[in-house]
Design a protein around this motif. Structure first.
Motif, short mmCIF file in Angstrom:
data_model
loop_
_atom_site.label_atom_id
_atom_site.label_comp_id
_atom_site.label_asym_id
_atom_site.label_seq_id
_atom_site.Cartn_x
_atom_site.Cartn_y
_atom_site.Cartn_z
N UNK A 120 0.82 -1.21 0.00
CA UNK A 120 0.00 0.00 0.00
C UNK A 120 0.85 1.27 0.00
N UNK A 121 2.00 1.19 0.66
CA UNK A 121 2.80 2.40 0.94
C UNK A 121 3.05 3.30 -0.28
N UNK A 122 3.52 2.76 -1.41
CA UNK A 122 3.83 3.67 -2.52
C UNK A 122 2.60 4.37 -3.11
N UNK A 123 1.42 3.87 -2.85
CA UNK A 123 0.21 4.50 -3.41
C UNK A 123 -0.44 5.50 -2.44
N UNK A 124 0.10 5.61 -1.23
CA UNK A 124 -0.46 6.56 -0.26
C UNK A 124 -0.32 7.97 -0.82
N UNK A 125 -1.41 8.71 -0.83
CA UNK A 125 -1.37 10.09 -1.31
C UNK A 125 -1.84 10.28 -2.74
N UNK A 126 -2.05 9.20 -3.47
CA UNK A 126 -2.70 9.32 -4.79
C UNK A 126 -4.12 9.84 -4.56
N UNK A 127 -4.81 10.21 -5.63
CA UNK A 127 -6.19 10.67 -5.48
C UNK A 127 -7.05 9.50 -4.99
N UNK A 128 -7.87 9.76 -3.99
CA UNK A 128 -8.77 8.71 -3.49
C UNK A 128 -10.01 8.67 -4.38
N UNK A 129 -10.43 7.48 -4.81
CA UNK A 129 -11.68 7.38 -5.58
C UNK A 129 -12.88 7.84 -4.74
N UNK A 130 -13.88 8.40 -5.40
CA UNK A 130 -15.13 8.74 -4.72
C UNK A 130 -16.02 7.52 -4.59
N UNK A 131 -15.80 6.55 -5.47
CA UNK A 131 -16.60 5.33 -5.46
C UNK A 131 -15.76 4.21 -6.07
N UNK A 132 -15.78 3.06 -5.42
CA UNK A 132 -15.14 1.87 -5.98
C UNK A 132 -16.23 0.83 -6.18
N UNK A 133 -16.41 0.41 -7.42
CA UNK A 133 -17.40 -0.62 -7.71
C UNK A 133 -16.66 -1.93 -7.91
N UNK A 134 -16.95 -2.89 -7.01
CA UNK A 134 -16.27 -4.18 -7.08
C UNK A 134 -17.22 -5.19 -7.71
N UNK A 135 -16.82 -5.72 -8.85
CA UNK A 135 -17.65 -6.74 -9.52
C UNK A 135 -17.23 -8.10 -8.98
N UNK A 136 -18.10 -8.63 -8.15
CA UNK A 136 -17.78 -9.81 -7.37
C UNK A 136 -18.09 -11.09 -8.15
N UNK A 137 -17.04 -11.87 -8.40
CA UNK A 137 -17.22 -13.14 -9.11
C UNK A 137 -16.24 -14.14 -8.52
#
Ligand code: NYM
Length: 212
Positions: A120-137
């Motif tokens: 996770x560490x290198x991605x800390x500080x990127x823009x946070x999504x307003x919504x994450x849609x997880x297509x569960x399969x």
């Protein structure tokens, strides 16, 4: 300039295992939003068009070998090199529909055995999504969909591990959709969530930072 700072676009991410239907749903969604007059762009990670993206693409197609941590950092760099452009677009009022983001980055690398916090560490500080849609399969169901392609990671046992790490990454911005539903039903569910999110962002919801 009639664009005030409050009418920004939404950052919406689609996530899921390989063959969950993300890519075709994101195409349908972008066409729909365009059709009703929204300013919207289709994005995807990895973005294979940059120099970093070409290294990633060559790794995924088994044309090159890279250390697990090195490729992880390249995927992250590929998002960082697009960060400011993404922010500009959002502020201009454009909604971005993004096929895969940091959650793929962490889930796929953790499934190889790397520590999740390290991932996770290198991605800390990127823009946070307003919504994450997880297509569960399930990996079994995904494999039935014409089988996996020849790229790295496209194997049932590995996808099972990826699914477990996706679960660990869920947070309140996630909405989970059963990807076994009919394509049109999934599409309808996605539209409703997305329209709601676009409205919230228009009303002035601030852009936040990921995992900060
Ligand atoms: N992938 C994707 C990662 O391992 N890390 C990442 O950060 C991202 C964005 O790349 N199997 C993996 C997931 C996929 C593969 O993605 C290529 P796609 O959506 O098939 O182009």
């Amino acid at each position: 300039n009639t664009q005030n700072s409050e009418s920004r676009g939404a950052l919406i991410v689609l996530e899921g295992l390989d063959r969950c239907g993300k890519t075709s749903q994101s195409t349908r969604l972008v066409n729909y939003l365009n059709g009703i007059g929204h300013s919207v762009e289709s994005w995807r990670f990895p973005d294979r068009n940059t120099g970093v993206g070409q290294m990633i693409s060559s790794y995924l197609s088994n044309k090159s070998q890279l250390d697990d941590r090195a490729i992880h950092l390249l995927f992250s760099a590929n998002r960082w090199e697009k960060r400011s452009l993404m922010e500009d677009e959002l502020k201009r009022g454009t909604t971005l529909i993004v096929d895969r983001y940091s959650y793929s980055g962490v889930a796929f690398s953790s499934a190889k055995g790397l520590d999740i916090e390290w991932c996770k560490a290198p991605d800390i500080g990127l823009l946070a999504p307003d919504l994450v849609i997880y297509l569960d399969i399930s990996p079994e169901e995904a494999a039935k969909r014409g089988g996996y392609g020849g790229e790295r990671y496209e194997q049932r046992e590995f996808q099972k591990k990826v699914a477990l790490f996706y679960q660990k990454l869920q947070d309140p911005t996630w909405k989970i959709i059963d990807a076994k539903l009919e394509v049109e039903d999934v599409e309808k569910l996605i539209r409703d969530m997305v329209l709601d999110c676009i409205l919230t962002c228009k009303k002035g919801k601030p852009i936040l930072k990921l995992w900060a």
